[in-house]
Motif scaffolding. Structure first.
Motif, PDB file in Angstrom:
ATOM      1  N   THR A 198       7.659  92.517  24.092  1.00 33.54           N
ATOM      2  CA  THR A 198       7.429  91.212  23.599  1.00 33.54           C
ATOM      3  C   THR A 198       6.201  90.116  24.064  1.00 33.54           C
ATOM      4  O   THR A 198       5.590  89.568  23.836  1.00 33.54           O
ATOM      5  N   PHE A 199       6.311  90.311  25.658  1.00 34.39           N
ATOM      6  CA  PHE A 199       5.450  89.629  26.221  1.00 34.39           C
ATOM      7  C   PHE A 199       3.818  89.794  26.225  1.00 34.39           C
ATOM      8  O   PHE A 199       3.147  89.243  26.010  1.00 34.39           O
ATOM      9  N   ARG A 200       3.819  91.285  26.224  1.00 33.41           N
ATOM     10  CA  ARG A 200       2.446  91.788  26.066  1.00 33.41           C
ATOM     11  C   ARG A 200       1.942  91.819  24.736  1.00 33.41           C
ATOM     12  O   ARG A 200       0.577  91.500  24.569  1.00 33.41           O
ATOM     13  N   ARG A 201       2.811  91.928  23.556  1.00 27.63           N
ATOM     14  CA  ARG A 201       2.252  91.739  22.171  1.00 27.63           C
ATOM     15  C   ARG A 201       2.277  90.378  21.856  1.00 27.63           C
ATOM     16  O   ARG A 201       1.425  89.869  20.905  1.00 27.63           O
ATOM     17  N   ALA A 202       2.882  89.304  22.592  1.00 25.94           N
ATOM     18  CA  ALA A 202       2.967  88.084  21.998  1.00 25.94           C
ATOM     19  C   ALA A 202       3.284  88.011  20.648  1.00 25.94           C
ATOM     20  O   ALA A 202       2.782  86.844  19.964  1.00 25.94           O
ATOM     21  N   SER A 203       4.520  88.712  20.189  1.00 24.03           N
ATOM     22  CA  SER A 203       4.650  88.773  18.898  1.00 24.03           C
ATOM     23  C   SER A 203       6.040  87.867  18.732  1.00 24.03           C
ATOM     24  O   SER A 203       7.103  88.002  19.123  1.00 24.03           O
ATOM     25  N   PRO A 204       5.834  86.812  17.601  1.00 29.02           N
ATOM     26  CA  PRO A 204       7.168  86.034  17.266  1.00 29.02           C
ATOM     27  C   PRO A 204       8.262  86.963  16.568  1.00 29.02           C
ATOM     28  O   PRO A 204       9.302  86.758  16.733  1.00 29.02           O
ATOM     29  N   ALA A 205       7.717  88.003  15.915  1.00 30.25           N
ATOM     30  CA  ALA A 205       8.586  89.046  15.160  1.00 30.25           C
ATOM     31  C   ALA A 205       9.365  89.980  16.396  1.00 30.25           C
ATOM     32  O   ALA A 205      10.666  89.770  16.176  1.00 30.25           O
ATOM     33  N   LEU A 206       8.760  90.131  17.550  1.00 31.93           N
ATOM     34  CA  LEU A 206       9.679  90.833  18.595  1.00 31.93           C
ATOM     35  C   LEU A 206      10.386  89.907  19.187  1.00 31.93           C
ATOM     36  O   LEU A 206      11.425  90.253  19.446  1.00 31.93           O
ATOM     37  N   ASP A 207      10.052  88.727  19.392  1.00 29.50           N
ATOM     38  CA  ASP A 207      10.848  87.679  20.161  1.00 29.50           C
ATOM     39  C   ASP A 207      12.045  87.467  19.200  1.00 29.50           C
ATOM     40  O   ASP A 207      13.181  87.419  19.899  1.00 29.50           O
ATOM     41  N   ALA A 208      11.936  87.422  17.891  1.00 28.24           N
ATOM     42  CA  ALA A 208      13.064  86.885  17.366  1.00 28.24           C
ATOM     43  C   ALA A 208      13.994  88.244  17.144  1.00 28.24           C
ATOM     44  O   ALA A 208      15.147  88.116  16.991  1.00 28.24           O
ATOM     45  N   LEU A 209      13.407  89.389  17.265  1.00 23.46           N
ATOM     46  CA  LEU A 209      14.012  90.662  17.186  1.00 23.46           C
ATOM     47  C   LEU A 209      15.335  90.593  18.340  1.00 23.46           C
ATOM     48  O   LEU A 209      16.224  91.256  18.274  1.00 23.46           O
ATOM     49  N   SER A 210      14.647  90.223  19.511  1.00 22.21           N
ATOM     50  CA  SER A 210      15.600  90.143  20.786  1.00 22.21           C
ATOM     51  C   SER A 210      17.009  89.321  20.740  1.00 22.21           C
ATOM     52  O   SER A 210      17.833  89.579  21.435  1.00 22.21           O
ATOM     53  N   LEU A 211      16.701  88.409  19.576  1.00 23.10           N
ATOM     54  CA  LEU A 211      18.124  87.588  19.521  1.00 23.10           C
ATOM     55  C   LEU A 211      18.944  88.211  18.348  1.00 23.10           C
ATOM     56  O   LEU A 211      20.037  87.557  17.916  1.00 23.10           O
ATOM     57  N   LEU A 212      18.660  89.221  17.682  1.00 20.74           N
ATOM     58  CA  LEU A 212      19.214  89.753  16.666  1.00 20.74           C
ATOM     59  C   LEU A 212      20.738  90.061  16.839  1.00 20.74           C
ATOM     60  O   LEU A 212      21.543  89.756  16.001  1.00 20.74           O
ATOM     61  N   PRO A 213      20.760  90.918  18.155  1.00 21.93           N
ATOM     62  CA  PRO A 213      22.242  91.194  18.506  1.00 21.93           C
ATOM     63  C   PRO A 213      23.271  90.081  18.761  1.00 21.93           C
ATOM     64  O   PRO A 213      24.385  90.031  18.415  1.00 21.93           O
ATOM     65  N   PHE A 214      22.630  88.716  18.844  1.00 18.51           N
ATOM     66  CA  PHE A 214      23.335  87.524  18.905  1.00 18.51           C
ATOM     67  C   PHE A 214      23.841  86.814  17.488  1.00 18.51           C
ATOM     68  O   PHE A 214      24.621  86.339  17.343  1.00 18.51           O
ATOM     69  N   LEU A 215      23.031  87.486  16.531  1.00 18.38           N
ATOM     70  CA  LEU A 215      23.363  87.086  15.075  1.00 18.38           C
ATOM     71  C   LEU A 215      24.389  87.875  14.408  1.00 18.38           C
ATOM     72  O   LEU A 215      24.646  87.417  13.243  1.00 18.38           O
ATOM     73  N   VAL A 216      24.351  88.954  14.487  1.00 16.10           N
ATOM     74  CA  VAL A 216      25.432  89.603  13.678  1.00 16.10           C
ATOM     75  C   VAL A 216      26.640  90.098  14.562  1.00 16.10           C
ATOM     76  O   VAL A 216      26.665  89.944  15.609  1.00 16.10           O
ATOM     77  N   SER A 217      27.715  90.223  13.855  1.00 19.60           N
ATOM     78  CA  SER A 217      28.964  90.316  14.374  1.00 19.60           C
ATOM     79  C   SER A 217      29.353  91.680  14.871  1.00 19.60           C
ATOM     80  O   SER A 217      28.716  92.698  14.296  1.00 19.60           O
ATOM     81  N   MET A 218      29.941  91.796  16.167  1.00 17.57           N
ATOM     82  CA  MET A 218      30.207  93.058  16.668  1.00 17.57           C
ATOM     83  C   MET A 218      31.299  93.791  15.731  1.00 17.57           C
ATOM     84  O   MET A 218      31.345  95.172  15.754  1.00 17.57           O
ATOM     85  N   VAL A 219      31.972  93.091  14.846  1.00 17.31           N
ATOM     86  CA  VAL A 219      32.938  93.527  13.917  1.00 17.31           C
ATOM     87  C   VAL A 219      32.341  94.418  13.068  1.00 17.31           C
ATOM     88  O   VAL A 219      32.570  95.619  12.723  1.00 17.31           O
TER      89      VAL A 219
END
Length: 520
Positions: free
Chosen positions: A349-370
């Motif tokens: 994410t740091f090397r590509r400076a990509s907002p999409a990759l940055d947002a993708l790192s938050l995805l596990p926080f956004l979906v329920s584990m159930v």
């Protein structure tokens, strides 16, 4: 060209992991709602008044909890940002405790405090207040830390200029301070709303059937009613709501990054009546963070005839030792894998400076584990009897902590320093070995500490994917709490105290200065 190819190779591991353990299972859970015709199934589910009540209550409890957390957290953050006083550092470390407390222990703490047999004598069992109190315990600390960090980013000269122009204290607060800290506050509010809306353990243990949330309803439909089609529709509804909150949060996070640098300052001591303000807000904040935890311990040593160790003697069984070993083994493996997956994702994410990759790192926080765990059972039935899915779920939950802290560490590195190392002839590999990794050591330890704490307390995935021989301390507490009698309640409190102690010790061993971190 070589740098691009290397980045591509590094990206294969974290992206492959997310594809296998998050995206495909989640899509599979969504597609379960399309079996028999998506529109027909959606019409049937959304026509039911009961499901709308569950959606409405999920939104209500998340809104009430978020608003109450803000009302309690903002004055405390303003007090901390304005004054220096004894034990301020201790209070900041106390505010870390809810963030690393296993959710089932927090639920046990609320029950010990204001449940049917609570220590305070206040009986809130079977009321909506229990769920809201549990959410506030967790999220008030988050609001304080976000807003406090935002206040310390406001340039001092801005406030001083307003005062020189004649603005009094309240006018400075309303016209200068609050507008500048508003992006941090709204970002924290959206994150807290997201957590509260998708909360599972607190809603399951404190809400019961009457106040079950959408997340609990998905769990019930899948595990007890085997109605995967209806569960799939509810997963989609939940994803749309959490996705909207996530978009708001990520947009606000971009704005907060441009509000100035976090600076430690020399603050004045309170004077006169200011001491009352400091004592009130710090006392209330500390009480909210500590009371449920202390009540769990007290509940574990107080019997009908006073202090007793009978509850601890009662849990000295082979089942407890097996659960303890499983907890340490699963969480230890998950922490190591999280450092690898999360670290690589941060680097890419740091090397590509990509907002999409940055947002993708938050995805596990956004979906329920159930939802994801249900997707595992649908997508990989052949692996349901192996530890692969359970450990994968642990890593999925834990690795974003490593990604966020390491990414923050990479972004704080001075480009001129790295350029100097290259000018002096150091190869890229040597720059990483001698410059970057030593500077990232603190960030890696912080991320690993949060990853380990989250894995130790994991409950939702373990409950859905568990086999009898995989019982952890979290699921053992849930099983013990489900049995009637004061003895079982005391033993559940003793197990909760054990889990709490293990979590804090593990966190402290890895992390030395978490009180100053705010990388999420």
């Amino acid at each position: 060209m070589q740098r691009t190819f290397t980045t591509f190779l590094l990206a294969l591991i974290p992206l492959g992991f997310l594809g296998f353990f998050l995206i495909y299972p989640f899509v599979r859970a969504l597609l379960a709602g399309a079996e028999g015709g998506f529109l027909r199934q959606a019409q049937e589910v959304l026509h039911e008044k009961y499901y709308w009540e569950r959606i409405g209550w999920s939104l209500q409890q998340a809104t009430y909890s978020s608003v109450l957390s803000v009302l309690l957290g903002v004055p405390a953050a303003l007090t901390l940002a304005r004054h220096d006083f004894p034990f301020k550092t201790t209070l900041m470390r106390i505010l870390m405790l809810p963030l690393v407390t296993p959710s089932i222990v927090a639920a046990m703490g609320i029950l010990s405090l204001v449940g049917a047999r609570g220590l305070t004598g206040i009986h809130l069992q079977d009321t909506a207040f229990l769920v809201i109190l549990g959410n506030v315990f967790y999220n008030q600390s988050l609001i304080v830390r976000f807003v406090y960090a935002g206040l310390l980013r406001i340039p001092e000269h801005t406030v001083q200029a307003a005062r020189v122009l004649g603005a009094n204290r309240w006018r400075v607060l309303w016209r200068v301070t609050l507008p500048l800290v508003l992006p941090h506050l709204l970002g924290a509010f959206s994150l807290v709303f997201l957590y509260c809306f998708s909360s599972f353990s607190l809603a399951l243990l404190l809400g019961g059937q009457k106040f079950s949330t959408l997340e609990v309803e998905i769990y019930t439909l899948t595990l007890y009613q085997l109605d995967l089609s209806s569960a799939g529709i509810l997963v989609l509804v939940q994803f749309l709501i959490t996705g909207l909150a996530a978009v708001v949060y990520t947009n606000l996070q971009k704005r907060t990054s441009s509000t100035g640098e976090f600076r430690t300052r020399t603050l004045p001591r309170p004077q006169g009546l200011q001491w009352l303000q400091v004592l009130f807000w710090t006392g209330l904040t500390g009480l909210i963070a500590l009371a449920p935890l202390l009540s769990v311990f007290l509940k574990s040593v107080l019997g009908q005839e006073g202090i007793t160790w009978a509850f601890y003697r009662g849990i000295l069984t082979s089942d407890t030792l097996q659960a303890l070993w499983n907890t340490l083994k699963f969480s230890g493996i998950a922490m190591v894998l999280s450092v690898v997956v999360g670290g690589l994702q941060a680097i890419v994410t740091f090397r590509r400076a990509s907002p999409a990759l940055d947002a993708l790192s938050l995805l596990p926080f956004l979906v329920s584990m159930v939802s994801v765990s249900v997707g595992y059972l649908l997508a990989y039935p052949g692996l349901s009897a192996s530890l692969t899915l359970l450990i994968g779920a642990y890593v999925l939950l834990a690795h974003p902590f490593v990604t966020r802290t390491v990414l923050a560490g990479l972004r704080s590195l001075s480009p001129s320093m790295l350029q100097s190392a290259r000018v002096l002839g150091a190869s890229p590999l040597r720059v990483w070995q001698r410059v970057i990794l030593p500077l990232l050591k603190s960030s890696i330890r912080t991320g690993a500490a949060f990853a380990l704490a989250s894995a130790i307390g994991e409950f939702a995935a373990t409950l859905i994917l568990q086999r009898p021989e995989w019982t952890t301390l979290s699921t053992l507490i849930y099983q013990t709490l489900g049995r009637p009698g004061a003895q079982n309640l005391g033993q559940a409190a003793a197990l909760s105290s054990m889990l709490l102690g293990i979590t804090y010790m593990a966190f402290q061993v890895l992390e030395e200065d978490a009180a100053g971190q705010n990388s999420f």
